[in-house]
Structure formats: C-alpha cells, structure tokens
Design a protein around this motif. Sequence first.
Motif, short mmCIF file in Angstrom:
data_model
loop_
_atom_site.label_atom_id
_atom_site.label_comp_id
_atom_site.label_asym_id
_atom_site.label_seq_id
_atom_site.Cartn_x
_atom_site.Cartn_y
_atom_site.Cartn_z
N ALA A 74 0.84 -1.20 0.00
CA ALA A 74 0.00 0.00 0.00
C ALA A 74 0.87 1.25 0.00
CB ALA A 74 -0.93 0.00 1.21
N ARG A 75 1.96 1.23 0.77
CA ARG A 75 2.89 2.36 0.77
C ARG A 75 3.50 2.58 -0.61
NH1 ARG A 75 5.82 0.81 4.64
NH2 ARG A 75 7.57 -0.09 3.53
N ASP A 76 3.88 1.50 -1.26
CA ASP A 76 4.43 1.60 -2.60
C ASP A 76 3.42 2.21 -3.56
OD1 ASP A 76 6.43 0.88 -4.76
OD2 ASP A 76 4.76 -0.39 -5.39
N ALA A 77 2.16 1.83 -3.41
CA ALA A 77 1.11 2.36 -4.28
C ALA A 77 0.95 3.87 -4.07
CB ALA A 77 -0.21 1.65 -4.00
N VAL A 78 1.00 4.32 -2.81
CA VAL A 78 0.87 5.75 -2.51
C VAL A 78 2.06 6.51 -3.09
CG1 VAL A 78 0.85 7.46 -0.66
CG2 VAL A 78 -0.55 5.40 -0.46
N GLU A 79 3.25 6.00 -2.88
CA GLU A 79 4.46 6.68 -3.38
C GLU A 79 4.45 6.76 -4.90
OE1 GLU A 79 7.44 5.40 0.30
OE2 GLU A 79 7.36 4.18 -1.54
N TYR A 80 4.07 5.68 -5.54
CA TYR A 80 4.00 5.67 -7.01
C TYR A 80 2.95 6.66 -7.51
CZ TYR A 80 2.70 4.23 -11.70
OH TYR A 80 2.39 4.24 -13.04
N ALA A 81 1.77 6.64 -6.89
CA ALA A 81 0.69 7.52 -7.34
C ALA A 81 1.07 8.98 -7.19
CB ALA A 81 -0.58 7.21 -6.56
N ALA A 82 1.68 9.34 -6.06
CA ALA A 82 2.06 10.73 -5.83
C ALA A 82 3.08 11.19 -6.86
CB ALA A 82 2.63 10.88 -4.43
N GLU A 83 4.08 10.37 -7.11
CA GLU A 83 5.13 10.74 -8.06
C GLU A 83 4.58 10.84 -9.48
OE1 GLU A 83 9.64 9.36 -9.41
OE2 GLU A 83 8.53 8.21 -7.90
N ARG A 84 3.76 9.86 -9.87
CA ARG A 84 3.22 9.88 -11.24
C ARG A 84 2.28 11.06 -11.43
NH1 ARG A 84 -0.63 5.49 -14.54
NH2 ARG A 84 -1.43 7.11 -15.95
N ALA A 85 1.37 11.28 -10.49
CA ALA A 85 0.39 12.36 -10.64
C ALA A 85 1.08 13.71 -10.70
CB ALA A 85 -0.61 12.32 -9.50
N ALA A 86 2.08 13.93 -9.84
CA ALA A 86 2.79 15.19 -9.85
C ALA A 86 3.51 15.41 -11.17
CB ALA A 86 3.78 15.24 -8.69
N ALA A 87 4.11 14.36 -11.71
CA ALA A 87 4.82 14.47 -12.99
C ALA A 87 3.88 14.79 -14.13
CB ALA A 87 5.58 13.17 -13.28
N GLU A 88 2.62 14.34 -14.00
CA GLU A 88 1.63 14.58 -15.05
C GLU A 88 0.86 15.88 -14.87
OE1 GLU A 88 -0.72 11.02 -14.96
OE2 GLU A 88 0.80 9.82 -16.01
N GLY A 89 1.19 16.65 -13.84
CA GLY A 89 0.55 17.94 -13.63
C GLY A 89 -0.77 17.88 -12.88
N THR A 90 -1.09 16.73 -12.30
CA THR A 90 -2.32 16.60 -11.51
C THR A 90 -2.10 17.23 -10.13
OG1 THR A 90 -2.84 14.51 -12.61
CG2 THR A 90 -3.95 14.93 -10.52
N VAL A 91 -3.11 17.90 -9.64
CA VAL A 91 -3.06 18.43 -8.28
C VAL A 91 -3.02 17.25 -7.31
CG1 VAL A 91 -4.33 19.70 -6.50
CG2 VAL A 91 -4.26 20.56 -8.85
N VAL A 92 -2.02 17.22 -6.44
CA VAL A 92 -1.88 16.14 -5.46
C VAL A 92 -2.18 16.72 -4.08
CG1 VAL A 92 -0.33 14.47 -4.39
CG2 VAL A 92 -0.17 14.94 -6.85
N SER A 93 -3.20 16.17 -3.44
CA SER A 93 -3.58 16.56 -2.09
C SER A 93 -3.13 15.46 -1.13
CB SER A 93 -5.10 16.74 -2.01
OG SER A 93 -5.55 16.77 -0.66
N LEU A 94 -2.39 15.85 -0.09
CA LEU A 94 -1.90 14.89 0.90
C LEU A 94 -2.39 15.31 2.28
CD1 LEU A 94 -0.10 12.53 1.87
CD2 LEU A 94 1.82 14.16 1.96
N ASP A 95 -3.25 14.48 2.87
CA ASP A 95 -3.71 14.70 4.24
C ASP A 95 -2.93 13.76 5.13
OD1 ASP A 95 -5.08 15.04 6.64
OD2 ASP A 95 -7.05 15.10 5.70
#
Length: 322
Positions: A141-162
């Motif tokens: 699950a941690r790997d999924a979160v880290e991958y999603a954050a990195e990919r979304a940021a690289a693609e210009g998606t707004v990343v919200s982290l609570d």
Amino acid sequence: MTVDLLTFGESMVSLRSAGPLVSGGSLDMQVAGAESNVAIGVTRLGHTAAWAGVVGADPHGQFIVKQLRGEGVQLHHHVHPERSTGVMFLEQRTADLSRAFYYRAGSAGSTISRSQVDAVLDAGARILHLTGITAALSPEARDAVEYAAERAAAEGTVVSLDVNYRSKLWSRDQARAVLAPLARHATIVIASDDELDLVAPPPKGTAAASPHDEAGAAARLLGLGVSDVVVKRGAAGAGVYTAEGHLDAPAIAVTSVDTVGAGDAFTAGYLSALLDGEGVAGRLHRGILAGAFAASTRGDWAGLPCPDELSLLDAARGSTQR
C-alpha cells in the motif's frame, strides 16, 4: 473519463455503540474510511469522485460497495477472495469522548497495490487525494501511494496529501520517514497542527522539525513547491499558508455531536471549493462549513452537506448574532 477527484485506500465497516461497548447493546453499522469520506463529501458538493480499494468477499465488503455507489462515488474496487474486510468498533464512552477499536491487520484493504492504482490513474483526475493512513497499511500500500504521488505530480495533476497520522498503525518516526518525501510531490498538504513536523523538512542544522513551529514548518513546505499548507485545528478553526501569505478562520459554533469524520469533511469542503475556482478564503470557509456539518451530526459522512445547504449554518450563525 476524467473525474474531479480520485482517491484510494481502505474503507471499513464501522460498528457504533451509543455507550460503552462493555455494556453491550445495539450497534449501528456504517462505512468508515478517510478516503471514502472525502470522496462522498466531494460528490455531495456537486463534483465527480472515484474511490479505488479492495474489499473482502463478505457481507461487509458488499455493504461498503453498496453504500458508496448509493452516494454516487465511482468505484474501481477489487474483491479479495481470501482476506476479510476491515472492521472498526466505535464506542461513545462519554458525551465528549469516543474510542475506536480496529480489526484491520491483514485486511483485504491493506492489499491495494501499484498495479491497481496505475490502471485507475490512466483514467485521469483533476485532483489525486492521498492520506498517510493508506501508506501505513502495508508495504505494498505504501508503494502504491508513493508511485501515485510521483506519477500524478509528474503529469501535472493536483496532489492533495492529508497526513492523518494514526498512532495505532505506526510510530511518528516511521510516519515521518515515509510522509516527508511524499510531501515533495504534493500541491496541497493538509495536517492537524500537531502533524506538520511529520511532513515538513527540519530547519537547517537540526535533526527534526518542531511540532510547535507551525509557521516555520509551513514556510519550509512552501519552499519545496507546495502551494497550500492547510492546518486543521478542530474547535479552534483552521488556517492556510500560501506564497501570498497566511489566513486563519475560526470554527463555526455548533453543538458537537460526533467529531469522527469532521476532518475529512473539512478536506472535502476545501477541495470542492478549489474545484469550483474559489480563492483561499472561499476554500477555507467551505472547509470549515463542511466540518461543522459533520461534527454536529452523527456518523462519518451521513450529515455532509449538499451545495444548497452550505448557507444554512451561515444563516443560523447570523440569527444568533443579532
């Protein structure tokens, strides 16, 4: 099809008692989960939201799927054939104190993986909303979160982290080691006032950030490229730090009935206002309104408002001030 908000994590069944669990009595079954709470809140406020996760092949998992679909949340879920859906017992110990007991170790929800998240991200989203809870569930699950954050940021998606720190899942040092690097990919960081040190880099020459240096921690996060550092303070309101400055707003006075889920409601209000193009003041105000609705009604999300209800608390506050 691109959605306004995408989130993923573990949703559980919450069995709620109106009094001490040791006394027995009836239990009310609801859906609980920080990420699905936010998805429901954003959907209630007129936007599209999707949730990805894993549930067990059991009635609890079926209940979660049914409830989320009923709220209009788009689902990208898997059903695990062997692991069970997580369960939480919540007791109202006193009028002002509730306690949670989790049965989620090794749950179906903890198996969410990079491959599942990768497929969901392909569909596109304006905002990807992540929490520290998911990162604490399991290594995959941690790997999924880290991958999603990195990919979304690289693609210009707004990343919200609570941050959503949960001491029953990991220590503060463990959380800091994972969440501080994640914050470097975030557009928006949302934290309680005692959580900022888990994501902010320490001042130069020190080993760790101070949990009491809110302004300093926010400044260092802004220096990393975070655009909004949002601080939740419960009954004391909330604040936002941006490159333009710092804005605080008090909480709305309501009769507190159930504060569980109020922070998620605030996040949903803040992000929905961002989707609507509101400025910092508008985002902060809507977050506080949504949090007040949640705190003054029972359940994690049952009392969350629709757009035409947002003015109700403002109107009520105005009438009490006259």
